[in-house]
Design a protein around this motif. Structure first.
Motif, PDB file in Angstrom:
ATOM      1  N   GLY A  21       9.793  46.629 -19.346  1.00  0.00           N
ATOM      2  CA  GLY A  21       9.783  47.973 -19.923  1.00  0.00           C
ATOM      3  C   GLY A  21      10.809  48.897 -19.283  1.00  0.00           C
ATOM      4  N   LYS A  22      10.920  48.839 -17.949  1.00  0.00           N
ATOM      5  CA  LYS A  22      11.858  49.730 -17.251  1.00  0.00           C
ATOM      6  C   LYS A  22      13.311  49.391 -17.588  1.00  0.00           C
ATOM      7  CE  LYS A  22       8.969  51.030 -13.323  1.00  0.00           C
ATOM      8  NZ  LYS A  22       8.772  50.963 -11.851  1.00  0.00           N
ATOM      9  N   GLY A  23      13.615  48.096 -17.632  1.00  0.00           N
ATOM     10  CA  GLY A  23      14.969  47.676 -17.991  1.00  0.00           C
ATOM     11  C   GLY A  23      15.342  48.100 -19.398  1.00  0.00           C
ATOM     12  N   LEU A  24      14.385  47.963 -20.320  1.00  0.00           N
ATOM     13  CA  LEU A  24      14.621  48.376 -21.705  1.00  0.00           C
ATOM     14  C   LEU A  24      14.825  49.881 -21.791  1.00  0.00           C
ATOM     15  CD1 LEU A  24      12.009  46.102 -23.481  1.00  0.00           C
ATOM     16  CD2 LEU A  24      14.453  46.133 -23.971  1.00  0.00           C
ATOM     17  N   LEU A  25      14.051  50.633 -21.007  1.00  0.00           N
ATOM     18  CA  LEU A  25      14.175  52.099 -21.034  1.00  0.00           C
ATOM     19  C   LEU A  25      15.546  52.533 -20.516  1.00  0.00           C
ATOM     20  CD1 LEU A  25      12.716  54.740 -21.655  1.00  0.00           C
ATOM     21  CD2 LEU A  25      11.862  54.742 -19.314  1.00  0.00           C
ATOM     22  N   LEU A  26      16.003  51.913 -19.427  1.00  0.00           N
ATOM     23  CA  LEU A  26      17.320  52.247 -18.877  1.00  0.00           C
ATOM     24  C   LEU A  26      18.427  51.878 -19.867  1.00  0.00           C
ATOM     25  CD1 LEU A  26      18.994  53.262 -16.500  1.00  0.00           C
ATOM     26  CD2 LEU A  26      18.916  50.960 -15.516  1.00  0.00           C
ATOM     27  N   ALA A  27      18.285  50.708 -20.493  1.00  0.00           N
ATOM     28  CA  ALA A  27      19.263  50.279 -21.500  1.00  0.00           C
ATOM     29  C   ALA A  27      19.285  51.254 -22.679  1.00  0.00           C
ATOM     30  CB  ALA A  27      18.929  48.868 -21.991  1.00  0.00           C
ATOM     31  N   THR A  28      18.108  51.754 -23.072  1.00  0.00           N
ATOM     32  CA  THR A  28      18.007  52.725 -24.167  1.00  0.00           C
ATOM     33  C   THR A  28      18.757  54.007 -23.828  1.00  0.00           C
ATOM     34  OG1 THR A  28      15.824  51.881 -24.765  1.00  0.00           O
ATOM     35  CG2 THR A  28      16.398  54.055 -25.594  1.00  0.00           C
ATOM     36  N   LEU A  29      18.518  54.537 -22.625  1.00  0.00           N
ATOM     37  CA  LEU A  29      19.163  55.791 -22.207  1.00  0.00           C
ATOM     38  C   LEU A  29      20.681  55.631 -22.141  1.00  0.00           C
ATOM     39  CD1 LEU A  29      16.650  56.928 -19.427  1.00  0.00           C
ATOM     40  CD2 LEU A  29      16.885  57.848 -21.742  1.00  0.00           C
ATOM     41  N   ALA A 139      28.522  45.533 -22.637  1.00  0.00           N
ATOM     42  CA  ALA A 139      28.479  44.313 -21.820  1.00  0.00           C
ATOM     43  C   ALA A 139      27.483  44.481 -20.672  1.00  0.00           C
ATOM     44  CB  ALA A 139      29.872  43.992 -21.279  1.00  0.00           C
ATOM     45  N   LEU A 140      27.443  45.692 -20.067  1.00  0.00           N
ATOM     46  CA  LEU A 140      26.500  45.974 -18.979  1.00  0.00           C
ATOM     47  C   LEU A 140      25.056  45.888 -19.493  1.00  0.00           C
ATOM     48  CD1 LEU A 140      25.753  46.987 -16.135  1.00  0.00           C
ATOM     49  CD2 LEU A 140      26.080  49.334 -16.984  1.00  0.00           C
ATOM     50  N   VAL A 141      24.794  46.509 -20.654  1.00  0.00           N
ATOM     51  CA  VAL A 141      23.444  46.495 -21.228  1.00  0.00           C
ATOM     52  C   VAL A 141      23.033  45.057 -21.570  1.00  0.00           C
ATOM     53  CG1 VAL A 141      22.036  47.222 -23.211  1.00  0.00           C
ATOM     54  CG2 VAL A 141      23.552  48.869 -22.090  1.00  0.00           C
ATOM     55  N   ALA A 142      23.967  44.274 -22.159  1.00  0.00           N
ATOM     56  CA  ALA A 142      23.676  42.880 -22.503  1.00  0.00           C
ATOM     57  C   ALA A 142      23.333  42.082 -21.248  1.00  0.00           C
ATOM     58  CB  ALA A 142      24.875  42.257 -23.217  1.00  0.00           C
ATOM     59  N   LEU A 145      19.785  43.025 -20.107  1.00  0.00           N
ATOM     60  CA  LEU A 145      18.745  42.438 -20.950  1.00  0.00           C
ATOM     61  C   LEU A 145      18.616  40.930 -20.740  1.00  0.00           C
ATOM     62  CD1 LEU A 145      19.288  44.340 -24.326  1.00  0.00           C
ATOM     63  CD2 LEU A 145      17.490  44.722 -22.642  1.00  0.00           C
ATOM     64  N   SER A 146      19.760  40.259 -20.527  1.00  0.00           N
ATOM     65  CA  SER A 146      19.730  38.799 -20.368  1.00  0.00           C
ATOM     66  C   SER A 146      19.075  38.401 -19.049  1.00  0.00           C
ATOM     67  CB  SER A 146      21.147  38.223 -20.444  1.00  0.00           C
ATOM     68  OG  SER A 146      21.932  38.683 -19.357  1.00  0.00           O
ATOM     69  N   ARG A 147      19.070  39.307 -18.060  1.00  0.00           N
ATOM     70  CA  ARG A 147      18.475  39.012 -16.758  1.00  0.00           C
ATOM     71  C   ARG A 147      16.987  39.343 -16.722  1.00  0.00           C
ATOM     72  NH1 ARG A 147      21.279  38.241 -12.149  1.00  0.00           N
ATOM     73  NH2 ARG A 147      19.804  39.501 -10.942  1.00  0.00           N
ATOM     74  N   GLY A 148      16.491  40.130 -17.697  1.00  0.00           N
ATOM     75  CA  GLY A 148      15.095  40.557 -17.693  1.00  0.00           C
ATOM     76  C   GLY A 148      14.173  39.522 -18.308  1.00  0.00           C
ATOM     77  N   GLU A 149      12.921  39.961 -18.540  1.00  0.00           N
ATOM     78  CA  GLU A 149      11.901  39.103 -19.157  1.00  0.00           C
ATOM     79  C   GLU A 149      12.347  38.691 -20.566  1.00  0.00           C
ATOM     80  OE1 GLU A 149       7.922  37.399 -19.087  1.00  0.00           O
ATOM     81  OE2 GLU A 149       9.156  38.288 -17.532  1.00  0.00           O
ATOM     82  N   SER A 150      12.281  37.398 -20.859  1.00  0.00           N
ATOM     83  CA  SER A 150      12.728  36.911 -22.170  1.00  0.00           C
ATOM     84  C   SER A 150      11.567  36.921 -23.157  1.00  0.00           C
ATOM     85  CB  SER A 150      13.299  35.499 -22.031  1.00  0.00           C
ATOM     86  OG  SER A 150      13.720  35.032 -23.291  1.00  0.00           O
ATOM     87  N   SER A 151      11.423  38.034 -23.881  1.00  0.00           N
ATOM     88  CA  SER A 151      10.394  38.144 -24.909  1.00  0.00           C
ATOM     89  C   SER A 151      11.085  38.289 -26.260  1.00  0.00           C
ATOM     90  CB  SER A 151       9.502  39.358 -24.641  1.00  0.00           C
ATOM     91  OG  SER A 151      10.241  40.552 -24.837  1.00  0.00           O
TER      92      SER A 151
END
Length: 302
Positions: A21-29, A139-142, A145-151
């Motif tokens: 959730g935190k990684g997704l939120l940072l990527a969103t911002l 590229a940074l966001v990708a 996301l690739s390093r986080g939980e794979s859902s």
């Protein structure tokens, strides 16, 4: 006629969404913040391709926000009012997101046609500079996301971001073509290409959302294969009124009537069924009704 009923509630609705959730939120911002920068730069430089790419980044930002919201909402446990939990909220949000992005596609295409007929001046170097920064940020966001939980959520978000990287490349190409050749029509042409890219992802999103809302069988599951596998379990003579559907990300539900050889052996038969369903399809929320008499199907799939 003897009846027995088993209902495995499977209330683990938060299991696949709790992480990331935190990684997704940072990527969103990051994504939405840069989309704003790109939109302002596009308006200042006169580049429709840059504005179109900003629109695509908003699409990705909203998709990321939906994924982050789903990770948060999915933690809410089922209640007496919402016995399935809150997974369906994600589907409704995806439906609205898809419709909004199709409206943006139409607006960009209309503007592109007007620009192609009456080209406007474009500040090529500014377009290239902003688009290069956008490409690096994507590229940074990708990478995040690739390093986080794979859902399912994060994989869908990653696909959005990879598509957005193509949009940034198109904006860079637009700036370069206009700057080096002076061919101003390149900008609306590439903008139209980016709009079509948005429409493909948006239509796919809409199709998946509508499929879930219509209680469709999840795309990765064949109801016929599930039924055949259940009939191979010892003690099962037939499977009827089989329903497989999903409420939210990763939460697959199954219900069925079963004709069994012996109700006394039902605990062992049930254990075998649950093992097959969980190991092969990760289906944990199961409602099964065993009967010994021949069953007349209520619904027979076409």
């Amino acid at each position: 006629m003897a009846h027995a009923h088993h209902h495995d509630c499977g209330h683990g609705h938060a299991h696949s969404n709790h992480h990331g959730g935190k990684g997704l939120l940072l990527a969103t911002l990051l994504t939405l913040g840069f989309a704003g920068v790109e939109a302002v730069a596009g308006a200042w430089s006169g580049s429709l391709a840059l504005i179109g790419d900003a629109g695509h980044m908003v699409n990705d930002g909203v998709a990321l926000a939906l994924a982050a919201a789903a990770a948060w909402v999915a933690r809410r446990p089922p209640s007496h009012r919402h016995t399935y939990g809150w997974g369906r909220a994600e589907v409704l949000a995806a439906l609205l997101n898809g419709l909004a992005m199709l409206a943006l596609v139409v607006a960009i295409l209309v503007e592109a046609v007007q620009r192609f007929q009456d080209p406007a001046p474009v500040a090529g170097p500014a377009v290239m500079a902003v688009a290069v920064v956008g490409l690096l940020m994507n590229a940074l966001v990708a990478w995040m996301l690739s390093r986080g939980e794979s859902s399912l959520n994060t994989r869908a978000a990653l696909l959005h971001v990879l598509g957005d990287m193509l949009g940034s490349v198109a904006a860079i190409a637009s700036g370069a073509i206009v700057y080096f050749t002076g061919w101003k029509q390149a900008d609306p042409l590439l903008a139209a290409g980016i709009a079509l890219l948005i429409s493909v992802s948006s239509l796919r999103l809409l199709r998946e959302a509508l499929h879930a809302l219509m209680e469709g069988t999840p795309p990765h599951i064949s109801a016929a294969e599930v039924g055949a596998a259940m009939e191979q379990v010892d003690g099962v003579l037939g499977v009827y009124d089989l329903h497989v559907w999903t409420v939210g990300d990763g939460e697959v539900m199954l219900s069925a009537h079963l004709q069994v050889a012996d109700l006394a052996a039902w605990p062992q038969t049930l254990a075998g069924l649950r093992q097959v369903l969980q190991q092969r399809w990760h289906i944990r929320h199961v409602t099964l009704q065993p009967e010994t008499d021949p069953i007349e199907p209520l619904h027979r799939p076409a």
